[in-house]
Each structure stands twice: as structure tokens, then as C-alpha cells.
Write a protein that holds these residues in place. Structure first.
Motif, PDB file in Angstrom:
ATOM      1  N   VAL A  58      30.274  47.695  28.482  1.00  0.00           N
ATOM      2  CA  VAL A  58      31.603  47.520  27.886  1.00  0.00           C
ATOM      3  C   VAL A  58      32.582  48.638  28.250  1.00  0.00           C
ATOM      4  CG1 VAL A  58      30.987  48.616  25.669  1.00  0.00           C
ATOM      5  CG2 VAL A  58      32.824  46.895  25.768  1.00  0.00           C
ATOM      6  N   LEU A  59      32.110  49.874  28.360  1.00  0.00           N
ATOM      7  CA  LEU A  59      33.031  50.970  28.674  1.00  0.00           C
ATOM      8  C   LEU A  59      33.299  51.094  30.177  1.00  0.00           C
ATOM      9  CD1 LEU A  59      31.823  53.747  26.194  1.00  0.00           C
ATOM     10  CD2 LEU A  59      33.647  52.048  25.903  1.00  0.00           C
ATOM     11  N   ALA A  60      32.387  50.570  30.988  1.00  0.00           N
ATOM     12  CA  ALA A  60      32.559  50.672  32.435  1.00  0.00           C
ATOM     13  C   ALA A  60      33.246  49.445  33.037  1.00  0.00           C
ATOM     14  CB  ALA A  60      31.202  50.860  33.101  1.00  0.00           C
ATOM     15  N   SER A  61      33.110  48.285  32.382  1.00  0.00           N
ATOM     16  CA  SER A  61      33.569  47.037  32.983  1.00  0.00           C
ATOM     17  C   SER A  61      34.858  46.498  32.394  1.00  0.00           C
ATOM     18  CB  SER A  61      32.467  45.964  32.851  1.00  0.00           C
ATOM     19  OG  SER A  61      31.286  46.375  33.500  1.00  0.00           O
ATOM     20  N   THR A  62      35.348  47.115  31.348  1.00  0.00           N
ATOM     21  CA  THR A  62      36.574  46.614  30.722  1.00  0.00           C
ATOM     22  C   THR A  62      37.731  47.573  30.999  1.00  0.00           C
ATOM     23  OG1 THR A  62      36.055  47.730  28.632  1.00  0.00           O
ATOM     24  CG2 THR A  62      35.295  45.460  28.898  1.00  0.00           C
ATOM     25  N   PRO A  63      38.962  47.050  31.022  1.00  0.00           N
ATOM     26  CA  PRO A  63      40.117  47.919  31.252  1.00  0.00           C
ATOM     27  C   PRO A  63      40.401  48.809  30.050  1.00  0.00           C
ATOM     28  CG  PRO A  63      40.821  45.670  30.825  1.00  0.00           C
ATOM     29  CD  PRO A  63      39.331  45.627  30.901  1.00  0.00           C
ATOM     30  N   ALA A  64      41.283  49.773  30.248  1.00  0.00           N
ATOM     31  CA  ALA A  64      41.639  50.715  29.178  1.00  0.00           C
ATOM     32  C   ALA A  64      43.146  50.685  28.952  1.00  0.00           C
ATOM     33  CB  ALA A  64      41.193  52.131  29.547  1.00  0.00           C
ATOM     34  N   PHE A  65      43.538  50.951  27.720  1.00  0.00           N
ATOM     35  CA  PHE A  65      44.960  51.039  27.385  1.00  0.00           C
ATOM     36  C   PHE A  65      45.553  52.329  27.956  1.00  0.00           C
ATOM     37  CE2 PHE A  65      43.285  48.604  23.654  1.00  0.00           C
ATOM     38  CZ  PHE A  65      44.012  47.442  23.859  1.00  0.00           C
ATOM     39  N   PRO A  66      46.862  52.348  28.181  1.00  0.00           N
ATOM     40  CA  PRO A  66      47.505  53.616  28.550  1.00  0.00           C
ATOM     41  C   PRO A  66      47.301  54.661  27.459  1.00  0.00           C
ATOM     42  CG  PRO A  66      48.998  51.753  28.884  1.00  0.00           C
ATOM     43  CD  PRO A  66      47.822  51.227  28.131  1.00  0.00           C
ATOM     44  N   GLU A  67      47.173  55.907  27.859  1.00  0.00           N
ATOM     45  CA  GLU A  67      46.966  56.991  26.894  1.00  0.00           C
ATOM     46  C   GLU A  67      48.104  57.064  25.880  1.00  0.00           C
ATOM     47  OE1 GLU A  67      44.597  59.495  26.371  1.00  0.00           O
ATOM     48  OE2 GLU A  67      43.271  58.264  27.613  1.00  0.00           O
TER      49      GLU A  67
ATOM     50  N   LEU B  19      49.564  54.687  24.445  1.00  0.00           N
ATOM     51  CA  LEU B  19      49.355  53.706  23.384  1.00  0.00           C
ATOM     52  C   LEU B  19      48.094  54.002  22.598  1.00  0.00           C
ATOM     53  CD1 LEU B  19      50.347  51.017  22.089  1.00  0.00           C
ATOM     54  CD2 LEU B  19      48.805  49.840  23.672  1.00  0.00           C
ATOM     55  N   VAL B  20      46.996  54.257  23.306  1.00  0.00           N
ATOM     56  CA  VAL B  20      45.705  54.506  22.663  1.00  0.00           C
ATOM     57  C   VAL B  20      45.046  55.701  23.337  1.00  0.00           C
ATOM     58  CG1 VAL B  20      43.432  53.579  22.094  1.00  0.00           C
ATOM     59  CG2 VAL B  20      45.411  52.039  22.170  1.00  0.00           C
ATOM     60  N   PRO B  21      45.071  56.853  22.730  1.00  0.00           N
ATOM     61  CA  PRO B  21      44.359  57.999  23.305  1.00  0.00           C
ATOM     62  C   PRO B  21      42.876  57.663  23.505  1.00  0.00           C
ATOM     63  CG  PRO B  21      45.815  58.718  21.545  1.00  0.00           C
ATOM     64  CD  PRO B  21      45.814  57.216  21.503  1.00  0.00           C
ATOM     65  N   GLY B  22      42.390  57.907  24.705  1.00  0.00           N
ATOM     66  CA  GLY B  22      41.008  57.547  25.018  1.00  0.00           C
ATOM     67  C   GLY B  22      40.871  56.165  25.613  1.00  0.00           C
ATOM     68  N   GLY B  23      41.929  55.344  25.508  1.00  0.00           N
ATOM     69  CA  GLY B  23      41.960  54.072  26.212  1.00  0.00           C
ATOM     70  C   GLY B  23      41.438  52.859  25.469  1.00  0.00           C
ATOM     71  N   ARG B  24      40.620  53.066  24.422  1.00  0.00           N
ATOM     72  CA  ARG B  24      40.066  51.935  23.690  1.00  0.00           C
ATOM     73  C   ARG B  24      40.035  52.244  22.198  1.00  0.00           C
ATOM     74  NH1 ARG B  24      37.104  52.633  28.297  1.00  0.00           N
ATOM     75  NH2 ARG B  24      37.106  50.876  29.786  1.00  0.00           N
ATOM     76  N   ILE B  25      40.093  51.199  21.397  1.00  0.00           N
ATOM     77  CA  ILE B  25      40.011  51.326  19.945  1.00  0.00           C
ATOM     78  C   ILE B  25      38.609  50.908  19.516  1.00  0.00           C
ATOM     79  CG2 ILE B  25      40.875  50.436  17.740  1.00  0.00           C
ATOM     80  CD1 ILE B  25      43.544  49.864  19.236  1.00  0.00           C
ATOM     81  N   THR B  26      37.952  51.721  18.713  1.00  0.00           N
ATOM     82  CA  THR B  26      36.624  51.373  18.223  1.00  0.00           C
ATOM     83  C   THR B  26      36.607  51.389  16.699  1.00  0.00           C
ATOM     84  OG1 THR B  26      35.863  53.675  18.320  1.00  0.00           O
ATOM     85  CG2 THR B  26      35.482  52.295  20.272  1.00  0.00           C
ATOM     86  N   LYS B  27      35.852  50.463  16.137  1.00  0.00           N
ATOM     87  CA  LYS B  27      35.635  50.393  14.692  1.00  0.00           C
ATOM     88  C   LYS B  27      34.244  49.827  14.488  1.00  0.00           C
ATOM     89  CE  LYS B  27      36.943  50.478  10.329  1.00  0.00           C
ATOM     90  NZ  LYS B  27      37.243  51.729   9.615  1.00  0.00           N
TER      91      LYS B  27
ATOM     92  N   ALA C 218      49.402  47.583  15.046  1.00  0.00           N
ATOM     93  CA  ALA C 218      50.211  48.674  14.498  1.00  0.00           C
ATOM     94  C   ALA C 218      50.712  49.592  15.609  1.00  0.00           C
ATOM     95  CB  ALA C 218      49.400  49.463  13.471  1.00  0.00           C
ATOM     96  N   ARG C 219      49.860  49.881  16.576  1.00  0.00           N
ATOM     97  CA  ARG C 219      50.265  50.752  17.690  1.00  0.00           C
ATOM     98  C   ARG C 219      51.331  50.073  18.546  1.00  0.00           C
ATOM     99  NH1 ARG C 219      46.331  54.886  18.748  1.00  0.00           N
ATOM    100  NH2 ARG C 219      44.556  54.735  17.308  1.00  0.00           N
ATOM    101  N   VAL C 220      51.167  48.770  18.785  1.00  0.00           N
ATOM    102  CA  VAL C 220      52.155  48.046  19.597  1.00  0.00           C
ATOM    103  C   VAL C 220      53.510  48.028  18.903  1.00  0.00           C
ATOM    104  CG1 VAL C 220      52.799  45.759  20.452  1.00  0.00           C
ATOM    105  CG2 VAL C 220      50.477  46.622  20.828  1.00  0.00           C
ATOM    106  N   LEU C 221      53.513  47.765  17.616  1.00  0.00           N
ATOM    107  CA  LEU C 221      54.781  47.664  16.896  1.00  0.00           C
ATOM    108  C   LEU C 221      55.532  48.996  16.855  1.00  0.00           C
ATOM    109  CD1 LEU C 221      53.877  45.315  13.905  1.00  0.00           C
ATOM    110  CD2 LEU C 221      55.007  44.736  16.056  1.00  0.00           C
ATOM    111  N   LYS C 222      54.815  50.095  16.933  1.00  0.00           N
ATOM    112  CA  LYS C 222      55.463  51.409  16.963  1.00  0.00           C
ATOM    113  C   LYS C 222      56.137  51.688  18.293  1.00  0.00           C
ATOM    114  CE  LYS C 222      52.466  53.726  13.586  1.00  0.00           C
ATOM    115  NZ  LYS C 222      51.427  54.782  13.396  1.00  0.00           N
TER     116      LYS C 222
END
Length: 343
Positions: free
Chosen positions: A74-83, A85-93, A142-146
Motif C-alpha cells: 500500500v505505501l509503495a504502490s499507491t500515490p501520495a498527496f502533495p506535502e 495538503l497532507v504532510p507525509g503524503g497519506r492519511i492514516t487512521k 477537511a484538508r481540501v476545504l481549507k
């Protein structure tokens, strides 16, 4: 009564070979959506049981190293968000991981990989798994709306298993924030505003009040999320969930997302009993809080029919823009309601 439930009945008369040639009148009922006026047809149900497919073999063929959503990839094969928008590139919960969609449906489109397990049967989902995925979706919105004031139209969507159109077996959500409304979003928003202008009341709250009183299509409630079966369904079954106290994204809190997760688990239990496995879910979320609107959810089980694995959608759905429903809503709602009763 401000909410109108309109139906027209048509009968086809023929000699029925299954009844010894007796002359038979067979009913088709055309129902009109109380909000938009769109039509649905309740058609004759032969009573054949639903048969849920088993994707165990497909899971073995598509999981692990072959799946971009499995934990080793999942971390190697999927794209990442711009820093930005999301520091680190991905959101995890929890086990949920959100990242950009390689093939986006909108200006902003996240995919939420829900958990590590590749093939998750309905009975294996937990409230925590679904809630974490929804909370990751909320974080993304929430990040997009900001950062983008033009992203005015929001939805959280779930295609579960191939009959729903899901192209990857691994469970995942699609989260959209767009400048353009979908046809459904536009029709319902405009119709809800007309209703409010005419009656001075929210259609969604009036619908719930009327359905509670009638009891015919009432399913149940979790927190402020109330569920009914649609009067004019968009599929063979069609459940509508309305957040009574949330008009917009800004009014959604953790308890609302957990209420949706808990509701989904209740529906999964009903689906298993009914022989259903696949579904489409769409959550419509206004950005601006207006009295006319409410955050609401549509949940439509999907299936294939008969030995040929025939699609449950045909020319009526796609070229006539008319929905077909094998099941009578007033018979389905009480069965689903049993799973919303507190133990």
C-alpha cells in the motif's frame, strides 16, 4: 401533508401457463419520488432467493503481492498527496489509509483503503474498521476545504464487491470534493430548496416525521441518523439515511461517523440473512449549512440474477433513467428494522 406519496398502477392481462392457463392480471406499480418526482417501477417478483457469491477463490488470485492495497504494497504502490495538503503524503487512521485516486472522478478524489485484510466478508467488518475509514475520509475533506474554496460538492462512496462495480476486491471508499455536482446531487438539492420555499420546512425532516408516523417504511435510528426504505427505490432495495441534526460537513462530528458505521454493521447483518453480499453506498454532504438540506446517505444492495449471473440493471436503468424494484418497500423495511432493535 406536505410530503406526497404518489403511485399509479398498471395491469397486464394474460393467460398464465403456471396457473393452468387461468386469466391473470399482473401488476406493475409506478411510484413517484416524493422529492424529485423521478419514477420507479415496482415489478413482479418471482420469489427466487438471492444467492450471495463467494469470492474466496478470487481473493487468492488477486491478493497479497498482486494487490496494491494489501499491507506489503500500500505505501509503495499507491500515490501520495502533495506535502502542502497532507504532510507525509497519506492519511492514516487505524488500518485505514487514504491516498489520491490514480484515475480520479473529480478534482479532489481520495481512495481510503479500509483495512489490511484483502477479502472482508460482511460479517467480518467491525464498527471500528468502518468508522476509522469514514474518519480518514472526513480528515481528507477537511484538508481540501481549507485549501480550495471552489470544492463545493462532497460525497463519500463505497462500491463493495464486483456486482457493485468495484474493480478491486480489497475494501475501499472513494471520497470526492468537486466543483461540479453530480446529477443526483443537483436534482435533490434543487428539489429540496423548492420544497423549503413552498412549505417553509426541510423536506428531509418532514419525510422522517411522516415515515415515523406511518411506520410502513421506517427502519430505525442510530444517534441522529434515521433510516427509512425509499418510497420510489433506485434499486431492488434502497435505504435512505438522514442525519437530523447535520445540515453540512461542518456539523458532522465523530458521533455522526460512528452512527453511520454502526448502521452499516446492522445492515450487513440484514443483508446476510437476505442472501445479499454486494452494495453501493453514497453519502451526500453539503458544504453550506442551509435549512433546506441535510447530510444523507443512500444504500442500495447489488446482486446478479439467475444462473447466468445477469446484472440487476438493464435498459430501463441506463437508457430510460427509470429504476426497477423487485421488492415491495413496505415488505422489506420491517425485515431490515429487526436488525436495528436494541438487544
Amino acid at each position: 401533508m406536505s410530503v406526497q406519496f404518489r403511485a399509479e398502477k398498471e395491469y397486464l392481462t394474460f393467460h398464465d401457463p403456471t396457473q393452468g392457463g387461468a386469466l391473470t392480471d399482473r401488476l406493475t406499480e409506478v411510484r413517484f419520488d416524493p422529492l424529485t418526482g423521478e419514477t420507479s417501477r415496482i415489478i413482479y417478483d418471482s420469489g427466487a432467493p438471492f444467492s450471495p457469491p463467494d469470492y474466496s477463490e478470487a481473493a487468492q488470485l488477486t491478493g497479497g503481492s498482486k494487490c496494491p492495497f494489501c499491507p506489503e504494497n500500500v505505501l509503495a504502490s499507491t500515490p501520495a498527496f502533495p506535502e502542502s495538503l497532507v504532510p507525509g503524503g497519506r492519511i492514516t487512521k487505524g488500518e485505514a489509509v487514504a491516498f489520491p485516486n490514480l484515475f480520479p472522478y473529480a478534482k479532489h478524489n481520495a481512495v481510503v483503503r479500509m483495512c489490511d485484510q484483502h477479502y472482508v466478508r460482511l460479517e467480518q467488518f467491525t464498527v471500528r474498521t468502518v468508522a476509522d475509514s469514514l474518519l480518514a475520509a472526513s480528515d481528507y475533506i477537511a484538508r481540501v476545504l481549507k485549501t480550495d474554496s471552489r470544492a463545493a460538492h462532497l460525497s463519500v462512496n463505497w462500491n463493495y464487491l464486483p456486482p457493485s462495480g468495484g474493480s478491486i476486491l480489497h475494501p475501499h471508499l472513494h471520497v470526492l470534493a468537486s466543483e461540479q455536482q453530480t446529477r443526483y446531487g443537483r436534482l435533490t438539492a434543487e428539489a429540496a430548496q423548492r420544497f423549503y420555499s413552498q412549505h417553509g420546512k426541510s423536506y428531509y425532516l418532514e419525510l422522517l416525521a411522516e415515515e415515523r408516523k406511518r411506520g410502513e417504511r421506517w427502519v430505525g435510528q442510530k444517534e441522529s441518523l434515521a433510516w427509512v426504505h425509499a418510497y420510489a427505490p433506485k434499486g431492488h432495495l434502497d435505504f435512505v439515511g438522514i442525519f437530523e441534526d447535520a445540515r453540512s460537513f461542518g456539523e458532522l462530528g465523530d458521533r455522526h461517523w460512528f452512527a453511520l458505521a454502526e448502521s452499516m454493521i446492522r445492515f450487513f447483518a440484514y443483508f446476510r440473512q437476505a442472501g445479499l453480499a454486494s452494495f453501493n453506498m453514497a453519502m451526500q454532504i453539503p458544504v453550506e449549512a442551509e435549512e433546506a438540506g441535510r447530510v444523507h446517505v443512500r444504500l442500495v444492495p447489488r446482486m446478479t440474477i439467475g444462473l447466468l449471473g445477469t446484472s440487476d440493471m438493464n435498459v430501463f436503468n441506463y437508457l430510460h433513467s427509470e429504476y426497477l424494484c423487485l421488492k415491495v418497500p413496505e415488505k422489506i423495511a420491517p425485515a431490515a428494522a429487526e436488525f436495528f432493535k436494541e438487544n
